[in-house]
Structures are given as structure tokens and as C-alpha cells.
Design a protein around this motif. Structure first.
Motif, PDB file in Angstrom:
ATOM      1  N   ARG A  61       0.817  -1.217   0.000  1.00 50.35           N
ATOM      2  CA  ARG A  61       0.000   0.000   0.000  1.00 50.35           C
ATOM      3  C   ARG A  61       0.854   1.271   0.000  1.00 50.35           C
ATOM      4  O   ARG A  61       0.532   2.250  -0.669  1.00 50.35           O
ATOM      5  N   ILE A  62       1.929   1.272   0.776  1.00 44.46           N
ATOM      6  CA  ILE A  62       2.823   2.441   0.801  1.00 44.46           C
ATOM      7  C   ILE A  62       3.457   2.632  -0.571  1.00 44.46           C
ATOM      8  O   ILE A  62       3.520   3.750  -1.096  1.00 44.46           O
ATOM      9  N   THR A  63       3.915   1.556  -1.171  1.00 48.95           N
ATOM     10  CA  THR A  63       4.521   1.627  -2.501  1.00 48.95           C
ATOM     11  C   THR A  63       3.524   2.163  -3.516  1.00 48.95           C
ATOM     12  O   THR A  63       3.837   3.065  -4.300  1.00 48.95           O
ATOM     13  N   ASP A  64       2.303   1.641  -3.505  1.00 48.18           N
ATOM     14  CA  ASP A  64       1.266   2.115  -4.430  1.00 48.18           C
ATOM     15  C   ASP A  64       0.994   3.607  -4.248  1.00 48.18           C
ATOM     16  O   ASP A  64       0.800   4.334  -5.227  1.00 48.18           O
ATOM     17  N   ALA A  65       0.985   4.070  -2.996  1.00 50.93           N
ATOM     18  CA  ALA A  65       0.729   5.489  -2.735  1.00 50.93           C
ATOM     19  C   ALA A  65       1.824   6.369  -3.342  1.00 50.93           C
ATOM     20  O   ALA A  65       1.533   7.406  -3.945  1.00 50.93           O
ATOM     21  N   PHE A  66       3.078   5.962  -3.221  1.00 49.16           N
ATOM     22  CA  PHE A  66       4.173   6.741  -3.795  1.00 49.16           C
ATOM     23  C   PHE A  66       4.161   6.682  -5.313  1.00 49.16           C
ATOM     24  O   PHE A  66       4.423   7.682  -5.984  1.00 49.16           O
ATOM     25  N   VAL A  67       3.854   5.526  -5.867  1.00 49.64           N
ATOM     26  CA  VAL A  67       3.767   5.396  -7.327  1.00 49.64           C
ATOM     27  C   VAL A  67       2.685   6.326  -7.863  1.00 49.64           C
ATOM     28  O   VAL A  67       2.890   7.035  -8.854  1.00 49.64           O
ATOM     29  N   ASP A  68       1.528   6.358  -7.208  1.00 47.03           N
ATOM     30  CA  ASP A  68       0.423   7.225  -7.643  1.00 47.03           C
ATOM     31  C   ASP A  68       0.756   8.710  -7.457  1.00 47.03           C
ATOM     32  O   ASP A  68       0.501   9.528  -8.336  1.00 47.03           O
ATOM     33  N   ALA A  69       1.325   9.064  -6.320  1.00 52.39           N
ATOM     34  CA  ALA A  69       1.578  10.474  -6.009  1.00 52.39           C
ATOM     35  C   ALA A  69       2.730  11.068  -6.816  1.00 52.39           C
ATOM     36  O   ALA A  69       2.653  12.207  -7.275  1.00 52.39           O
ATOM     37  N   TYR A  70       3.813  10.311  -7.000  1.00 49.94           N
ATOM     38  CA  TYR A  70       5.010  10.842  -7.636  1.00 49.94           C
ATOM     39  C   TYR A  70       5.223  10.369  -9.063  1.00 49.94           C
ATOM     40  O   TYR A  70       6.177  10.785  -9.710  1.00 49.94           O
ATOM     41  N   GLN A  71       4.368   9.453  -9.531  1.00 48.13           N
ATOM     42  CA  GLN A  71       4.507   8.919 -10.889  1.00 48.13           C
ATOM     43  C   GLN A  71       5.909   8.341 -11.112  1.00 48.13           C
ATOM     44  O   GLN A  71       6.605   8.681 -12.067  1.00 48.13           O
ATOM     45  N   ILE A  72       6.316   7.469 -10.196  1.00 45.06           N
ATOM     46  CA  ILE A  72       7.624   6.825 -10.270  1.00 45.06           C
ATOM     47  C   ILE A  72       7.423   5.323 -10.350  1.00 45.06           C
ATOM     48  O   ILE A  72       6.358   4.811  -9.998  1.00 45.06           O
TER      49      ILE A  72
END
Length: 100
Positions: A61-72
Motif C-alpha cells: 500500500r505504501i509503494t502504491d501510494a508513492f507510485v500514484d503520487a510521484y509517478q515513479i
């Protein structure tokens, strides 16, 4: 000697006061995570012991949140979990292991 160093008397003209330096420049997110330069976010979670299944879900979930927020890419996100036993931390002056 320390006071002389701080005030700049030992090396006249040499800047010894680091507090007046400008802040480190921040790049826009689009530049931080470009193909040429990838900044890896590191997320640290400090918690009491949990099951492997719960930790696995948390990391996802943390990884998904960063992927969504930062487009990385997901590979750029690191999650570190530090577990502390209940007898090694406390709240309001009492060990967590002691209960309420």
C-alpha cells in the motif's frame, strides 16, 4: 580558541558561519524522477511486532501510494520496517508491555 574560530578571527575573510548559507535547491518532482536522475524515496515505519501478512500488505500500500503520487516506478520505492518489542518503548511514562 573555539570562540576565535567561530567569530572568524583565525581566518579573516573566511566564512565560518554556516547558518547563513542558502538552502539546498529543490527540484520539481518531474525533474527528480526523470530517466536521467531517479531519487529513491525511503519510507521508515516504526511499529510494534506484526505478522508477515500485515507487513506485506503495508509495504504494498505504501509503494502504491508513492507510485500514484510521484509517478515513479515501484522499484524506486523502499520501505523499511523497524519493529520494536512492547517492552522496549512506552507512552505517557509507561512501558507498552505493562498495559493500561
Amino acid at each position: 580558541m573555539v570562540a576565535a574560530w567561530i567569530s572568524g578571527e583565525l581566518f579573516p575573510g573566511r566564512r565560518t558561519d554556516r547558518r547563513s548559507e542558502p538552502p539546498v535547491p529543490r527540484w520539481p518532482v518531474s525533474q527528480q524522477f526523470s530517466r536521467r536522475r531517479t531519487v529513491m524515496p525511503i519510507v521508515t515505519v516504526q511499529q510494534g511486532p506484526r505478522t508477515v501478512e500485515l507487513k506485506r500488505d503495508l509495504v504494498r500500500r505504501i509503494t502504491d501510494a508513492f507510485v500514484d503520487a510521484y509517478q515513479i516506478p515501484a522499484e524506486a520505492v523502499q520501505v523499511w520496517i523497524h519493529e520494536t518489542p512492547a517492552d522496549s518503548w512506552g507512552t505517557a511514562g509507561r512501558l507498552t508491555a505493562d498495559g493500561k
